[in-house]
Design a protein around this motif. Structure first.
Motif, PDB file in Angstrom:
ATOM      1  N   VAL A   1      51.650  41.288  51.340  1.00  0.00           N
ATOM      2  CA  VAL A   1      51.573  39.852  51.606  1.00  0.00           C
ATOM      3  C   VAL A   1      52.315  39.033  50.550  1.00  0.00           C
ATOM      4  O   VAL A   1      52.293  37.799  50.576  1.00  0.00           O
ATOM      5  CB  VAL A   1      50.107  39.372  51.714  1.00  0.00           C
ATOM      6  CG1 VAL A   1      49.401  40.095  52.846  1.00  0.00           C
ATOM      7  CG2 VAL A   1      49.349  39.548  50.395  1.00  0.00           C
ATOM      8  N   GLY A   2      52.985  39.694  49.608  1.00  0.00           N
ATOM      9  CA  GLY A   2      53.808  39.002  48.637  1.00  0.00           C
ATOM     10  C   GLY A   2      53.050  38.183  47.616  1.00  0.00           C
ATOM     11  O   GLY A   2      53.546  37.154  47.141  1.00  0.00           O
ATOM     12  N   ALA A   3      51.867  38.627  47.245  1.00  0.00           N
ATOM     13  CA  ALA A   3      51.054  37.878  46.278  1.00  0.00           C
ATOM     14  C   ALA A   3      51.619  37.999  44.871  1.00  0.00           C
ATOM     15  O   ALA A   3      52.093  39.074  44.463  1.00  0.00           O
ATOM     16  CB  ALA A   3      49.615  38.374  46.298  1.00  0.00           C
ATOM     17  N   SER A   4      51.543  36.910  44.123  1.00  0.00           N
ATOM     18  CA  SER A   4      51.994  36.921  42.726  1.00  0.00           C
ATOM     19  C   SER A   4      50.841  37.117  41.759  1.00  0.00           C
ATOM     20  O   SER A   4      51.057  37.440  40.583  1.00  0.00           O
ATOM     21  CB  SER A   4      52.707  35.612  42.398  1.00  0.00           C
ATOM     22  OG  SER A   4      51.840  34.504  42.551  1.00  0.00           O
ATOM     23  N   GLU A   5      49.607  36.914  42.215  1.00  0.00           N
ATOM     24  CA  GLU A   5      48.411  37.190  41.426  1.00  0.00           C
ATOM     25  C   GLU A   5      47.252  37.393  42.383  1.00  0.00           C
ATOM     26  O   GLU A   5      47.313  36.987  43.552  1.00  0.00           O
ATOM     27  CB  GLU A   5      48.086  36.057  40.445  1.00  0.00           C
ATOM     28  CG  GLU A   5      47.650  34.769  41.105  1.00  0.00           C
ATOM     29  CD  GLU A   5      47.100  33.751  40.116  1.00  0.00           C
ATOM     30  OE1 GLU A   5      46.808  34.108  38.963  1.00  0.00           O
ATOM     31  OE2 GLU A   5      46.954  32.568  40.520  1.00  0.00           O
ATOM     32  N   VAL A   6      46.204  38.044  41.892  1.00  0.00           N
ATOM     33  CA  VAL A   6      45.033  38.324  42.717  1.00  0.00           C
ATOM     34  C   VAL A   6      43.799  37.791  42.002  1.00  0.00           C
ATOM     35  O   VAL A   6      43.571  38.096  40.823  1.00  0.00           O
ATOM     36  CB  VAL A   6      44.878  39.842  42.973  1.00  0.00           C
ATOM     37  CG1 VAL A   6      43.633  40.107  43.815  1.00  0.00           C
ATOM     38  CG2 VAL A   6      46.118  40.392  43.669  1.00  0.00           C
ATOM     39  N   ILE A   7      43.000  36.997  42.729  1.00  0.00           N
ATOM     40  CA  ILE A   7      41.737  36.484  42.216  1.00  0.00           C
ATOM     41  C   ILE A   7      40.637  37.273  42.917  1.00  0.00           C
ATOM     42  O   ILE A   7      40.453  37.153  44.128  1.00  0.00           O
ATOM     43  CB  ILE A   7      41.574  34.981  42.492  1.00  0.00           C
ATOM     44  CG1 ILE A   7      42.844  34.202  42.116  1.00  0.00           C
ATOM     45  CG2 ILE A   7      40.351  34.444  41.768  1.00  0.00           C
ATOM     46  CD1 ILE A   7      43.240  34.301  40.669  1.00  0.00           C
TER      47      ILE A   7
ATOM     48  N   LEU B   1      42.328  27.783  46.440  1.00  0.00           N
ATOM     49  CA  LEU B   1      43.548  28.188  45.744  1.00  0.00           C
ATOM     50  C   LEU B   1      44.743  27.276  46.038  1.00  0.00           C
ATOM     51  O   LEU B   1      45.803  27.458  45.440  1.00  0.00           O
ATOM     52  CB  LEU B   1      43.902  29.637  46.117  1.00  0.00           C
ATOM     53  CG  LEU B   1      42.863  30.693  45.713  1.00  0.00           C
ATOM     54  CD1 LEU B   1      43.328  32.078  46.125  1.00  0.00           C
ATOM     55  CD2 LEU B   1      42.569  30.644  44.220  1.00  0.00           C
ATOM     56  N   ARG B   2      44.554  26.306  46.929  1.00  0.00           N
ATOM     57  CA  ARG B   2      45.661  25.411  47.271  1.00  0.00           C
ATOM     58  C   ARG B   2      46.134  24.644  46.028  1.00  0.00           C
ATOM     59  O   ARG B   2      45.338  24.078  45.286  1.00  0.00           O
ATOM     60  CB  ARG B   2      45.231  24.438  48.361  1.00  0.00           C
ATOM     61  CG  ARG B   2      46.355  23.519  48.840  1.00  0.00           C
ATOM     62  CD  ARG B   2      45.996  22.886  50.167  1.00  0.00           C
ATOM     63  NE  ARG B   2      46.131  23.867  51.254  1.00  0.00           N
ATOM     64  CZ  ARG B   2      45.214  24.044  52.202  1.00  0.00           C
ATOM     65  NH1 ARG B   2      44.097  23.341  52.198  1.00  0.00           N
ATOM     66  NH2 ARG B   2      45.420  24.942  53.157  1.00  0.00           N
TER      67      ARG B   2
ATOM     68  N   ALA C   1      51.993  32.448  44.228  1.00  0.00           N
ATOM     69  CA  ALA C   1      51.480  32.846  45.541  1.00  0.00           C
ATOM     70  C   ALA C   1      50.185  33.626  45.345  1.00  0.00           C
ATOM     71  O   ALA C   1      50.168  34.857  45.432  1.00  0.00           O
ATOM     72  CB  ALA C   1      52.523  33.693  46.277  1.00  0.00           C
ATOM     73  N   PRO C   2      49.078  32.922  45.040  1.00  0.00           N
ATOM     74  CA  PRO C   2      47.821  33.624  44.755  1.00  0.00           C
ATOM     75  C   PRO C   2      47.169  34.172  46.018  1.00  0.00           C
ATOM     76  O   PRO C   2      47.259  33.567  47.090  1.00  0.00           O
ATOM     77  CB  PRO C   2      46.953  32.531  44.126  1.00  0.00           C
ATOM     78  CG  PRO C   2      47.454  31.261  44.735  1.00  0.00           C
ATOM     79  CD  PRO C   2      48.929  31.453  44.920  1.00  0.00           C
ATOM     80  N   ALA C   3      46.521  35.317  45.879  1.00  0.00           N
ATOM     81  CA  ALA C   3      45.715  35.898  46.952  1.00  0.00           C
ATOM     82  C   ALA C   3      44.290  36.043  46.447  1.00  0.00           C
ATOM     83  O   ALA C   3      44.058  36.302  45.260  1.00  0.00           O
ATOM     84  CB  ALA C   3      46.260  37.258  47.370  1.00  0.00           C
ATOM     85  N   ALA C   4      43.329  35.856  47.339  1.00  0.00           N
ATOM     86  CA  ALA C   4      41.920  36.051  47.008  1.00  0.00           C
ATOM     87  C   ALA C   4      41.467  37.392  47.570  1.00  0.00           C
ATOM     88  O   ALA C   4      41.786  37.746  48.708  1.00  0.00           O
ATOM     89  CB  ALA C   4      41.068  34.923  47.570  1.00  0.00           C
ATOM     90  N   LEU C   5      40.723  38.131  46.774  1.00  0.00           N
ATOM     91  CA  LEU C   5      40.261  39.473  47.149  1.00  0.00           C
ATOM     92  C   LEU C   5      38.761  39.563  46.929  1.00  0.00           C
ATOM     93  O   LEU C   5      38.261  39.138  45.886  1.00  0.00           O
ATOM     94  CB  LEU C   5      40.971  40.526  46.291  1.00  0.00           C
ATOM     95  CG  LEU C   5      40.452  41.962  46.364  1.00  0.00           C
ATOM     96  CD1 LEU C   5      40.725  42.576  47.733  1.00  0.00           C
ATOM     97  CD2 LEU C   5      41.106  42.815  45.260  1.00  0.00           C
ATOM     98  N   ASN C   6      38.056  40.104  47.916  1.00  0.00           N
ATOM     99  CA  ASN C   6      36.634  40.386  47.748  1.00  0.00           C
ATOM    100  C   ASN C   6      36.397  41.883  47.855  1.00  0.00           C
ATOM    101  O   ASN C   6      36.853  42.520  48.808  1.00  0.00           O
ATOM    102  CB  ASN C   6      35.796  39.665  48.807  1.00  0.00           C
ATOM    103  CG  ASN C   6      34.305  39.920  48.606  1.00  0.00           C
ATOM    104  OD1 ASN C   6      33.714  39.450  47.639  1.00  0.00           O
ATOM    105  ND2 ASN C   6      33.711  40.667  49.512  1.00  0.00           N
ATOM    106  N   LEU C   7      35.697  42.423  46.873  1.00  0.00           N
ATOM    107  CA  LEU C   7      35.371  43.853  46.852  1.00  0.00           C
ATOM    108  C   LEU C   7      33.879  44.023  47.092  1.00  0.00           C
ATOM    109  O   LEU C   7      33.074  44.058  46.172  1.00  0.00           O
ATOM    110  CB  LEU C   7      35.762  44.466  45.503  1.00  0.00           C
ATOM    111  CG  LEU C   7      37.248  44.466  45.147  1.00  0.00           C
ATOM    112  CD1 LEU C   7      37.453  44.975  43.726  1.00  0.00           C
ATOM    113  CD2 LEU C   7      38.045  45.317  46.134  1.00  0.00           C
TER     114      LEU C   7
END
Length: 390
Positions: free
Chosen positions: A283-289, A156-157, A162-168
């Protein structure tokens, strides 16, 4: 290098085997996905594993048998992936194994155990195997998880905002924009346990979120579940089925026996969405992947979008070139590649370790170990998937 990544998560229902070609090009790690195969544990093995997991008691004999049987199952998946995805030209296998215990006391990981004897994989494929990734980070003072955070950061760099990565998976974990990473709490863990319990094993999970979609969230039960102290702990933090298991659920449901099964599943699904969304906002994320098995649950995804609101878009990793079903297996392929090249597979801000570490143990293949040129240093800064993000 052509690498096979093997992964079985906390839901312990199947083994994912993903293959990729990996090349270092300056400060970039180039990943070309070759595909994924998924092979379920046979029912007798799944039952034996479930019977040995916390809070159940077990024996060293049972652990030995499970280590062998899971190792054989991983070996079969790796050999199939080499034939079907790699044309028999794989060079390395990276095996996460099956987590059976993650020892956390007073917020600090003290030890962890992943089983699935890698010698069976090396014997079946003839390839060297990197395994046992987590203990080195714990020895360095880290949580040993989420290890995918280094891959998330590279991947994501440079992405705007400010993207965040999420695993479900069974447990949900997040990599924040600043590199902080932690388990947010249960994703599918309590949902799956409740489905099994409430349907008397007729169903093993909420297929397509249908039970939750038919139910109504019980606000009293939800409020009680949200009082779990884990959610208020500071990051970095990790958890697992050592906490979120069937006896935990039974205690939580005390006094709610009259609730319809669909209402219980709806409430647990909302719990996952709420705790994940709270973590994302913190964490102030602007989007979630997002990736992982939870992406296949439309009700969970709808709840999560509602909890995040219109200001924080939710996108699947598929949109960025990594299959949401295969992302964690690809991540461990990357970790194995880094280990083979003498490069660290952790970043301290993610796991809380004192320093980065080269991860894992190496089991030689049929021809011994052919070690690539050792690069040392900090490793590549960016991950480029199939030409995207250059």
């Amino acid at each position: 290098m052509r690498v096979i990544g093997l992964m079985s998560g906390t839901s312990y229902d199947a083994i994912d085997a993903a293959a990729a070609d990996l090349t270092i090009d300056g400060d970039r790690l180039l990943l070309s996905p070759l595909g994924l195969i998924t092979r379920g544990y046979d029912e007798s093995l799944r039952e034996a594993l479930g019977a040995a997991l916390p809070p159940a008691a077990t024996t060293l004999a049972d652990v030995c048998r499970l280590d062998t049987r899971i190792g054989q199952a991983f070996a079969s998946a790796a050999a199939e992936a080499d034939r079907e995805l790699c044309d028999g030209r794989a060079e390395l296998v990276a095996s996460h194994g099956q987590t059976v215990y993650h020892w956390v006391e007073d917020g600090q990981a003290r030890g962890t155990l992943q089983i699935g004897q890698p010698a069976w994989i090396a014997e079946a494929t003839g390839l060297p195997v990197v395994s046992d990734f987590r203990p080195r980070d714990i020895a360095a003072g880290g949580q040993g998880a989420p290890l995918v955070s280094i891959v998330d950061q590279m991947w994501l760099r440079g992405r705007p905002g400010a993207p965040a990565a999420l695993n479900l998976g069974g447990i949900a974990n997040i990599t924040a924009p600043d590199g902080t990473a932690f388990d947010t709490g249960p994703a599918n863990a309590l949902i799956d346990v409740a489905v099994r319990e409430l349907t008397r094993e007729r169903l093993t999970y909420d297929l397509d979120g249908e039970m939750a979609a038919r139910g109504t969230v019980d606000e009293g039960l939800l409020a009680g579940l949200l009082r779990e102290p884990y959610y208020a702990l500071p990051a970095p933090k990790t958890t697992g089925k050592e906490l979120f298991h069937l006896p935990y659920l039974r205690t939580a449901l005390s006094g709610y026996e009259a609730l319809a099964p669909e209402d219980v599943i709806a409430t647990l699904t909302r719990l996952t969405a709420r705790t994940v969304a709270d973590a994302v906002r913190s964490v102030g994320a602007s989007e979630v992947i997002v990736s992982g098995g939870g992406t296949r649950n439309p009700t969970l995804m709808a709840f999560l979008r509602a909890e995040l609101g219109a200001g924080i878009p939710l996108r699947t990793s598929d949109e960025l070139g990594l299959s949401s079903a295969a992302k964690e297996a690809y991540a461990f392929a990357v970790l194995g590649f880094l280990t083979a090249h003498g490069l660290p597979g952790t970043v301290p801000e993610s796991t809380g370790a004192r320093h980065p570490s080269v991860l894992g143990s190496l089991t030689p293949g049929r021809s011994g170990v052919r070690v690539p040129e050792q690069r040392g240093g900090s490793g590549p800064a960016r991950l480029v998937v199939d030409g995207r993000g250059q």
